[in-house]
Design a protein around this motif. Structure first.
Motif, PDB file in Angstrom:
ATOM      1  N   GLY A  49       0.809  -1.240   0.116  1.00  0.00           N
ATOM      2  CA  GLY A  49       0.006  -0.021   0.026  1.00  0.00           C
ATOM      3  C   GLY A  49       0.691   1.392  -0.065  1.00  0.00           C
ATOM      4  N   ILE A  50       0.234   2.191   0.283  1.00  0.00           N
ATOM      5  CA  ILE A  50       0.816   3.654   0.702  1.00  0.00           C
ATOM      6  C   ILE A  50       0.633   4.005   1.776  1.00  0.00           C
ATOM      7  CG2 ILE A  50       1.347   3.938  -2.089  1.00  0.00           C
ATOM      8  CD1 ILE A  50      -1.143   5.945  -2.041  1.00  0.00           C
ATOM      9  N   GLU A  51       0.882   5.335   2.082  1.00  0.00           N
ATOM     10  CA  GLU A  51       0.614   6.143   3.255  1.00  0.00           C
ATOM     11  C   GLU A  51      -1.055   6.008   3.770  1.00  0.00           C
ATOM     12  OE1 GLU A  51       1.890   7.460   0.661  1.00  0.00           O
ATOM     13  OE2 GLU A  51       4.219   7.497   1.180  1.00  0.00           O
ATOM     14  N   ASP A  52      -1.681   6.331   2.725  1.00  0.00           N
ATOM     15  CA  ASP A  52      -3.302   6.239   3.187  1.00  0.00           C
ATOM     16  C   ASP A  52      -4.446   5.188   2.939  1.00  0.00           C
ATOM     17  OD1 ASP A  52      -3.528   6.607   0.333  1.00  0.00           O
ATOM     18  OD2 ASP A  52      -4.653   8.441   0.486  1.00  0.00           O
ATOM     19  N   HIS A  53      -3.449   3.985   2.398  1.00  0.00           N
ATOM     20  CA  HIS A  53      -4.635   2.640   2.233  1.00  0.00           C
ATOM     21  C   HIS A  53      -3.493   1.379   1.953  1.00  0.00           C
ATOM     22  CE1 HIS A  53      -3.729   3.602  -1.923  1.00  0.00           C
ATOM     23  NE2 HIS A  53      -3.957   2.445  -2.294  1.00  0.00           N
ATOM     24  N   ILE A  54      -4.228   0.404   2.121  1.00  0.00           N
ATOM     25  CA  ILE A  54      -3.513  -0.918   2.189  1.00  0.00           C
ATOM     26  C   ILE A  54      -4.498  -1.853   1.074  1.00  0.00           C
ATOM     27  CG2 ILE A  54      -4.918  -1.870   4.273  1.00  0.00           C
ATOM     28  CD1 ILE A  54      -2.328  -3.005   5.282  1.00  0.00           C
ATOM     29  N   HIS A  55      -3.546  -2.538   0.738  1.00  0.00           N
ATOM     30  CA  HIS A  55      -4.207  -3.791  -0.103  1.00  0.00           C
ATOM     31  C   HIS A  55      -3.765  -5.196   0.482  1.00  0.00           C
ATOM     32  CE1 HIS A  55      -5.406  -1.731  -3.997  1.00  0.00           C
ATOM     33  NE2 HIS A  55      -4.620  -0.765  -3.291  1.00  0.00           N
ATOM     34  N   LEU A  56      -4.302  -6.240   0.531  1.00  0.00           N
ATOM     35  CA  LEU A  56      -4.059  -7.515   0.737  1.00  0.00           C
ATOM     36  C   LEU A  56      -4.532  -8.538  -0.290  1.00  0.00           C
ATOM     37  CD1 LEU A  56      -4.490  -6.176   3.851  1.00  0.00           C
ATOM     38  CD2 LEU A  56      -4.558  -8.318   4.659  1.00  0.00           C
ATOM     39  N   ILE A  57      -3.715  -9.596  -0.678  1.00  0.00           N
ATOM     40  CA  ILE A  57      -4.265 -10.448  -1.393  1.00  0.00           C
ATOM     41  C   ILE A  57      -4.324 -11.673  -0.334  1.00  0.00           C
ATOM     42  CG2 ILE A  57      -4.045 -12.281  -3.234  1.00  0.00           C
ATOM     43  CD1 ILE A  57      -4.601  -9.309  -4.149  1.00  0.00           C
ATOM     44  N   ALA A  58      -5.499 -12.120  -0.061  1.00  0.00           N
ATOM     45  CA  ALA A  58      -5.705 -13.144   1.015  1.00  0.00           C
ATOM     46  C   ALA A  58      -6.572 -14.375   0.682  1.00  0.00           C
ATOM     47  CB  ALA A  58      -6.377 -12.413   2.534  1.00  0.00           C
ATOM     48  N   SER A  59      -6.119 -15.540   1.447  1.00  0.00           N
ATOM     49  CA  SER A  59      -6.985 -16.761   1.404  1.00  0.00           C
ATOM     50  C   SER A  59      -7.842 -16.658   2.722  1.00  0.00           C
ATOM     51  CB  SER A  59      -6.423 -17.757   0.903  1.00  0.00           C
ATOM     52  OG  SER A  59      -5.786 -17.906  -0.218  1.00  0.00           O
ATOM     53  N   ILE A  60      -9.109 -16.778   2.799  1.00  0.00           N
ATOM     54  CA  ILE A  60      -9.956 -16.737   4.213  1.00  0.00           C
ATOM     55  C   ILE A  60     -10.827 -18.102   3.853  1.00  0.00           C
ATOM     56  CG2 ILE A  60     -11.400 -15.544   5.483  1.00  0.00           C
ATOM     57  CD1 ILE A  60     -10.833 -13.018   3.974  1.00  0.00           C
ATOM     58  N   PRO A  61     -10.484 -18.845   5.200  1.00  0.00           N
ATOM     59  CA  PRO A  61     -11.172 -20.101   5.214  1.00  0.00           C
ATOM     60  C   PRO A  61     -12.793 -19.956   5.069  1.00  0.00           C
ATOM     61  CG  PRO A  61     -10.383 -19.671   7.297  1.00  0.00           C
ATOM     62  CD  PRO A  61      -9.894 -18.673   6.279  1.00  0.00           C
ATOM     63  N   PRO A  62     -13.466 -20.882   4.377  1.00  0.00           N
ATOM     64  CA  PRO A  62     -15.045 -20.613   4.479  1.00  0.00           C
ATOM     65  C   PRO A  62     -15.603 -20.615   5.734  1.00  0.00           C
ATOM     66  CG  PRO A  62     -14.320 -22.885   3.629  1.00  0.00           C
ATOM     67  CD  PRO A  62     -13.057 -22.045   3.694  1.00  0.00           C
ATOM     68  N   SER A  63     -15.094 -20.987   6.933  1.00  0.00           N
ATOM     69  CA  SER A  63     -15.534 -21.137   8.244  1.00  0.00           C
ATOM     70  C   SER A  63     -15.471 -19.538   8.795  1.00  0.00           C
ATOM     71  CB  SER A  63     -14.677 -21.810   9.168  1.00  0.00           C
ATOM     72  OG  SER A  63     -13.379 -21.522   9.262  1.00  0.00           O
ATOM     73  N   LEU A  64     -14.800 -18.632   8.235  1.00  0.00           N
ATOM     74  CA  LEU A  64     -14.736 -17.197   8.670  1.00  0.00           C
ATOM     75  C   LEU A  64     -15.149 -16.346   7.675  1.00  0.00           C
ATOM     76  CD1 LEU A  64     -13.462 -15.409  10.770  1.00  0.00           C
ATOM     77  CD2 LEU A  64     -11.246 -15.344   9.302  1.00  0.00           C
ATOM     78  N   SER A  65     -16.282 -15.425   7.988  1.00  0.00           N
ATOM     79  CA  SER A  65     -16.803 -14.411   6.994  1.00  0.00           C
ATOM     80  C   SER A  65     -15.684 -13.582   6.362  1.00  0.00           C
ATOM     81  CB  SER A  65     -17.857 -13.645   7.354  1.00  0.00           C
ATOM     82  OG  SER A  65     -17.530 -12.790   8.279  1.00  0.00           O
ATOM     83  N   ILE A  66     -15.633 -12.919   5.304  1.00  0.00           N
ATOM     84  CA  ILE A  66     -14.767 -11.973   5.062  1.00  0.00           C
ATOM     85  C   ILE A  66     -15.056 -10.683   5.851  1.00  0.00           C
ATOM     86  CG2 ILE A  66     -14.314 -10.203   3.000  1.00  0.00           C
ATOM     87  CD1 ILE A  66     -15.230 -12.552   1.052  1.00  0.00           C
ATOM     88  N   ALA A  67     -16.296 -10.217   6.122  1.00  0.00           N
ATOM     89  CA  ALA A  67     -16.583  -9.237   7.283  1.00  0.00           C
ATOM     90  C   ALA A  67     -15.872  -9.318   8.535  1.00  0.00           C
ATOM     91  CB  ALA A  67     -18.037  -8.997   7.304  1.00  0.00           C
ATOM     92  N   ASP A  68     -15.895 -10.541   9.137  1.00  0.00           N
ATOM     93  CA  ASP A  68     -15.317 -10.840  10.381  1.00  0.00           C
ATOM     94  C   ASP A  68     -13.711 -10.794  10.456  1.00  0.00           C
ATOM     95  OD1 ASP A  68     -17.698 -11.071  11.741  1.00  0.00           O
ATOM     96  OD2 ASP A  68     -17.668 -13.304  11.737  1.00  0.00           O
ATOM     97  N   PHE A  69     -13.131 -11.269   9.105  1.00  0.00           N
ATOM     98  CA  PHE A  69     -11.664 -11.200   8.882  1.00  0.00           C
ATOM     99  C   PHE A  69     -11.320  -9.691   9.030  1.00  0.00           C
ATOM    100  CE2 PHE A  69      -8.329 -10.710   6.061  1.00  0.00           C
ATOM    101  CZ  PHE A  69      -7.251 -11.615   6.500  1.00  0.00           C
TER     102      PHE A  69
END
Length: 140
Positions: A49-69
């Motif tokens: 990212g830069i000073e004011d935002h961030i990017h992630l490429i992530a694998s999140i298991p189906p047992s965890l919602s994206i919102a909760d992650f």
């Protein structure tokens, strides 16, 4: 757990788009996020990212919602940075803006997405950032 391969491109901004991800905080923030994701049984394939935002490429298991992650990563990283970079009047010096952007990826898109995220600073300094990959809210 069942076999899974899920890939997401996530992006969110600092509070009021302030340049809060300073050079002295960046590595510690990124390492914290990677460790927290690991604790959540998630995988960070790339972070940048830069000073004011961030990017992630992530694998999140189906047992965890994206919102909760995202809620867990944003909340705990805010707490972590504010504990480690406190100032005398106890003012909050780091925070994330509400909301986030998320795109799902196929395995064939993963390498390009990882490269894009790892090269955020170059993309922003050279004007090659892709607008659709920079969205973190519903604003036009």
């Amino acid at each position: 757990m069942a076999f899974w391969r899920l890939y997401y491109h996530l992006v969110w901004a600092t509070k009021e788009r302030q340049p809060l991800i300073t050079h002295d905080k960046e590595a510690e923030l990124y390492n914290y996020i990677i460790g927290k994701a690991d604790f959540l049984n998630s995988i960070i394939h790339a972070i940048g990212g830069i000073e004011d935002h961030i990017h992630l490429i992530a694998s999140i298991p189906p047992s965890l919602s994206i919102a909760d992650f995202v809620k867990n990563i944003k909340g705990s990283s805010t707490h972590f940075l504010n504990q480690n970079y406190h100032i005398s009047n106890n003012a909050i010096i780091f925070g994330w803006q509400r909301g986030y952007g998320v795109l799902s990826l196929g395995s064939k898109q993963l390498d390009n997405a990882v490269s894009y995220v790892r090269n955020q600073k170059n993309h922003h300094s050279q004007g090659t950032a892709i607008a659709s990959l920079e969205k973190h809210d519903d604003e036009a």
